[in-house]
Enzyme design. Structure first.
Site, mmCIF file in Angstrom:
data_model
loop_
_atom_site.group_PDB
_atom_site.id
_atom_site.type_symbol
_atom_site.label_atom_id
_atom_site.label_comp_id
_atom_site.label_asym_id
_atom_site.label_seq_id
_atom_site.Cartn_x
_atom_site.Cartn_y
_atom_site.Cartn_z
ATOM 1 N N GLY A 53 -30.289 -9.368 -11.894
ATOM 2 C CA GLY A 53 -29.954 -10.324 -10.846
ATOM 3 C C GLY A 53 -29.551 -11.833 -11.398
ATOM 4 N N GLY A 54 -28.284 -11.873 -12.012
ATOM 5 C CA GLY A 54 -27.955 -13.061 -12.874
ATOM 6 C C GLY A 54 -28.754 -13.260 -13.987
ATOM 7 N N ARG A 202 -20.405 -3.330 -17.462
ATOM 8 C CA ARG A 202 -21.233 -2.820 -16.422
ATOM 9 C C ARG A 202 -20.553 -1.608 -15.594
ATOM 10 N NH1 ARG A 202 -25.515 -4.468 -17.814
ATOM 11 N NH2 ARG A 202 -24.190 -4.336 -19.568
ATOM 12 N N ALA A 244 -13.428 -9.911 -7.521
ATOM 13 C CA ALA A 244 -13.450 -9.578 -6.063
ATOM 14 C C ALA A 244 -12.697 -10.745 -5.222
ATOM 15 C CB ALA A 244 -14.906 -9.641 -5.685
ATOM 16 N N TYR A 323 -24.751 -8.671 1.865
ATOM 17 C CA TYR A 323 -25.710 -7.675 1.161
ATOM 18 C C TYR A 323 -26.730 -8.944 0.645
ATOM 19 C CZ TYR A 323 -27.895 -3.271 0.277
ATOM 20 O OH TYR A 323 -28.682 -2.298 0.514
ATOM 21 N N CYS A 411 -39.794 5.169 -3.023
ATOM 22 C CA CYS A 411 -39.387 5.928 -1.682
ATOM 23 C C CYS A 411 -40.064 4.602 -0.892
ATOM 24 C CB CYS A 411 -40.219 7.123 -1.485
ATOM 25 S SG CYS A 411 -41.763 7.116 -1.180
ATOM 26 N N GLY A 493 -33.132 -13.310 -4.886
ATOM 27 C CA GLY A 493 -32.057 -12.904 -4.044
ATOM 28 C C GLY A 493 -31.077 -13.965 -3.734
HETATM 29 P P1 NAD Z 1 -26.272 -8.898 -11.658
HETATM 30 O O1 NAD Z 1 -26.143 -10.333 -11.978
HETATM 31 O O2 NAD Z 1 -27.046 -7.796 -12.333
HETATM 32 O O3 NAD Z 1 -24.802 -8.235 -11.385
HETATM 33 C C1 NAD Z 1 -23.814 -8.825 -10.759
HETATM 34 C C2 NAD Z 1 -22.715 -8.154 -11.003
HETATM 35 O O4 NAD Z 1 -21.432 -8.968 -10.346
HETATM 36 C C3 NAD Z 1 -22.197 -8.500 -12.744
HETATM 37 O O5 NAD Z 1 -22.099 -7.183 -13.184
HETATM 38 C C4 NAD Z 1 -21.114 -9.296 -12.664
HETATM 39 O O6 NAD Z 1 -20.217 -9.147 -13.635
HETATM 40 C C5 NAD Z 1 -20.543 -9.192 -11.357
HETATM 41 N N1 NAD Z 1 -19.547 -10.301 -11.015
HETATM 42 C C6 NAD Z 1 -19.919 -11.549 -10.756
HETATM 43 N N2 NAD Z 1 -18.864 -12.264 -10.196
HETATM 44 C C7 NAD Z 1 -17.894 -11.266 -10.050
HETATM 45 C C8 NAD Z 1 -16.623 -11.473 -9.435
HETATM 46 N N3 NAD Z 1 -16.450 -12.461 -8.917
HETATM 47 N N4 NAD Z 1 -15.967 -10.432 -8.858
HETATM 48 C C9 NAD Z 1 -16.534 -9.188 -9.403
HETATM 49 N N5 NAD Z 1 -17.455 -8.823 -10.292
HETATM 50 C C10 NAD Z 1 -18.466 -10.154 -10.220
HETATM 51 O O7 NAD Z 1 -27.054 -8.992 -10.371
HETATM 52 P P2 NAD Z 1 -27.674 -7.745 -9.467
HETATM 53 O O8 NAD Z 1 -29.036 -7.523 -9.705
HETATM 54 O O9 NAD Z 1 -26.826 -6.496 -9.263
HETATM 55 O O10 NAD Z 1 -27.858 -8.500 -7.867
HETATM 56 C C11 NAD Z 1 -26.510 -8.897 -7.250
HETATM 57 C C12 NAD Z 1 -26.610 -9.585 -6.268
HETATM 58 O O11 NAD Z 1 -27.318 -9.174 -5.042
HETATM 59 C C13 NAD Z 1 -27.722 -11.012 -6.572
HETATM 60 O O12 NAD Z 1 -27.363 -12.241 -5.758
HETATM 61 C C14 NAD Z 1 -28.923 -10.580 -6.030
HETATM 62 O O13 NAD Z 1 -29.906 -11.632 -5.699
HETATM 63 C C15 NAD Z 1 -28.610 -9.642 -4.662
HETATM 64 N N6 NAD Z 1 -29.469 -8.582 -4.305
HETATM 65 C C16 NAD Z 1 -29.741 -8.201 -3.355
HETATM 66 C C17 NAD Z 1 -30.433 -7.353 -3.137
HETATM 67 C C18 NAD Z 1 -30.527 -6.323 -1.831
HETATM 68 O O14 NAD Z 1 -31.097 -5.504 -1.565
HETATM 69 N N7 NAD Z 1 -29.662 -6.942 -0.794
HETATM 70 C C19 NAD Z 1 -31.775 -6.955 -3.944
HETATM 71 C C20 NAD Z 1 -31.436 -7.443 -5.151
HETATM 72 C C21 NAD Z 1 -30.468 -8.479 -5.378
#
Ligand code: NAD
Length: 557
Positions: A53-54, A202, A244, A323, A411, A493
């Site tokens: 998560g960052g 990744r 993206a 998301y 689960c 998040g």
């Molecule tokens: P993470 O930091 O482990 O992974 C983020 C990924 O995005 C990295 O691999 C990074 O290289 C990639 N990335 C960053 N900028 C990008 C771009 N412009 N284009 C393409 N790829 C890019 O984070 P994570 O644990 O996977 O969480 C991701 C996000 O989802 C966070 O903001 C987190 O808070 C949120 N999140 C959502 C849920 C949910 O259930 N919806 C749960 C946890 C986290």
């Protein structure tokens, strides 16, 4: 690179087996779970203590990590260790029913609750970003989010595609710790996915752990492959390397519209999470270090371009949803006024589950033996024979999911289910069916543990989205009910200023006292989800409260 950490990084793996060095199993469990969070097979960047998560971290510095481990080893059964943003600050005399550890991570007084203030304090060594389960020592790798992600895509399938994603193509981005669950979750729901990720390491990690099936050489190639699988009715996941903010707008230009579009890059953190496009001769890390304002502006512009493209694809017929990473708000700040024209995933697909107190229930085998998890899988299949979603999930998970670190399972269970499951595990520890105690916990993303107006509490029926009394009550309820360690965090998040949430972990060590604590804590904790949604006026939650015997004086229940 993340903020400097001076000491050399050790390689951490949790001890396994039935022998402990701490004075009690709760202390031993906390130590092993902290270590497990930093296991290289579990954490995204263990050398900098970043779990997922960052920059969500498990401890503030390596020095703090070592001190926590030492302290847990000497902590008595009537003592409580206090952790302030990843640093052990005190041991207090409490009592046996009190949590052995209380953690507060990343909390700031609301007026100062922003990344600028946090970053200054972080750089000064005074704080740490705990995300959700990173700082509360119950991250179990990507599986942890897999079922929740599956619930979301299955919810989308039920709402928009007649119950299955078969014959559909989903486009998303981000293959990090959480986002890496997306390709497998879409596949489980029957669909094809194209997964955009900037960092090739990744992509490789998701291939290695079988969360992703294959990699395309370009966006065009990814679309061609996806169309081919869709035509054959095959569920398959495709990765493609790129930014993206470049590739999603390219879909618009190519006039190609997916069936579903979402995103899980770390947009919650504009400085360290979301990467703006850079040209071949630019170094993003250097740009961030030397020109932070310029870097941030480019990250915001990129998020605006990304969201404009999502909105256009939505107009052309794609089902779009956010998301939970705050991408819409970032884009709105950068001038996209209608960024919130597509909904968050909770109001779109998850809220009904929250009304039943249904949410993520995870457990970890301290024995380190995968056979212990297999035994718990079988026990739950027998305990809930009529829950079809649970049956198919557990059978799939048992067969397909590679463990990361200590063997673990997740689960979704609801109010008056989690306590039953936990008591059963405790009996299995007591009578030797399991080789060592089981740790039970959950994400902070749950029915009654979080206030997050752009995510879990978006669009609440009574408008109470931003009321954070609820997660504070949840934190207190866990402490009052026998939890083993409780945490209260800010900014998980969706980023600093946007959420407050609490985490609960409890250990089933086979004792009678554990049975009593498990009964209370794991009844009351999901109960907070039913209570919060009943109070907001959801009929489903009101019915659940009546049927399952909650006592809610203001509602006459
Ligand atoms: P993470 O930091 O482990 O992974 C983020 C990924 O995005 C990295 O691999 C990074 O290289 C990639 N990335 C960053 N900028 C990008 C771009 N412009 N284009 C393409 N790829 C890019 O984070 P994570 O644990 O996977 O969480 C991701 C996000 O989802 C966070 O903001 C987190 O808070 C949120 N999140 C959502 C849920 C949910 O259930 N919806 C749960 C946890 C986290």
């Amino acid at each position: 690179t993340h903020p400097a950490l001076t000491e050399p990084a050790p390689v951490i793996r949790a001890p396994r087996g039935p022998q402990k060095t701490a004075k009690g199993w709760v202390q031993e469990a906390a130590k092993r779970m902290l270590m497990n969070n930093l296991d290289p097979d579990v954490a995204e960047h263990p050398d900098t203590l970043v779990v997922y998560g960052g920059r969500g971290k498990a401890a503030r510095t390596w020095d703090a990590f070592h001190k926590i481990v030492e302290t847990l080893d000497r902590l008595g059964d009537d003592e409580t260790l206090l952790i302030q943003s990843g640093k052990p600050v005190a041991v207090l005399r409490t009592h046996e029913w009190a949590p052995r550890v209380l953690l507060a991570n990343s909390n700031l007084v609301p007026h100062w609750a922003n990344w600028e203030t946090f970053d200054k304090l972080d750089q000064a060594g005074l704080m740490m970003y705990g995300q959700m389960t990173a700082g509360s020592w119950i991250y179990i790798g990507t599986q942890g989010i897999l079922q929740g992600t599956y619930e979301t895509f299955a919810g989308a399938a039920r709402k928009h595609f007649g119950g299955s994603l078969k014959g559909t193509i989903t486009v998303t981005a981000g293959l990090g710790g959480m986002g890496g669950a997306q390709p497998l979750a879409v596949k489980l729901a029957g669909g094809v996915s194209i997964n955009i990720e900037i960092d090739p390491t990744r992509i490789q990690k998701r291939l290695d752990t079988r969360y992703l099936d294959e990699v395309a050489t370009s966006l065009e190639d990814a679309i061609a492959r996806a169309e081919g699988y869709r035509a054959e009715g095959v569920a398959r996941s495709i990765g493609v390397q790129g930014n993206a903010a470049d590739l999603v707008p390219q879909l618009v230009e190519m006039n190609w519209t997916p069936d579903l579009i979402t995103d899980q890059t770390s947009a919650h953190d504009p400085m360290w999470g979301y990467l703006p496009p850079v040209s071949a001769d630019e170094d993003a890390s250097r740009l961030r270090a030397d020109h932070p304002d310029e870097y941030k502006r480019r990250a915001y512009d990129a998020m605006a371009a990304h969201v404009r493209a999502i909105l256009e694809l939505q107009k052309r017929g794609a089902v779009a949803f956010d998301y939970g990473n705050n991408l819409r708000h970032r884009a709105q700040e950068a001038g996209v006024e209608n960024a919130f024209d597509y909904p968050g995933f909770v109001p779109a697909f998850i809220r009904d589950s929250f009304c039943e107190g249904r949410g993520p229930f995870r457990w970890v085998a301290l024995s380190g033996d995968p056979e212990d998890i297999r035994a718990t899988d079988r026990a739950l299949l027998d305990l809930f024979p009529h829950d079809e979603r649970l049956q198919s999930w557990l059978r799939y998970a048992a067969d397909q999911i590679a463990f990361q670190g200590l063997p673990a399972r997740i689960c979704w269970l609801g109010y008056r289910e989690r306590d039953q499951a936990a008591r059963l595990f405790n009996e299995m520890v007591a009578d030797g069916r399991l080789k060592a105690p089981i740790v039970i916990g959950r994400d902070h993303l749950d029915a009654g543990s979080v206030a997050s107006p752009y995510r879990e509490t978006e669009a609440m029926l009574d408008g109470s989205d931003a009321v954070s009394d609820w997660p504070l009550l949840n934190f207190g309820v866990g402490i009052a009910s026998g939890a083993s360690w409780m945490s209260f965090h800010h900014g998980g998040g969706v980023g600093l200023g946007f959420s407050q949430h609490s985490g609960l972990v409890i250990v089933a060590d086979g004792t009678e006292q554990a049975a009593q604590k498990l009964s209370r804590a794991l009844t009351n904790d999901p109960g907070m989800g039913v209570i919060r949604h009943a109070d907001a006026g959801y009929d489903h939650a009101l019915n659940v409260a009546r049927e399952r015997g909650l006592d809610l004086p203001s509602l006459g229940i």
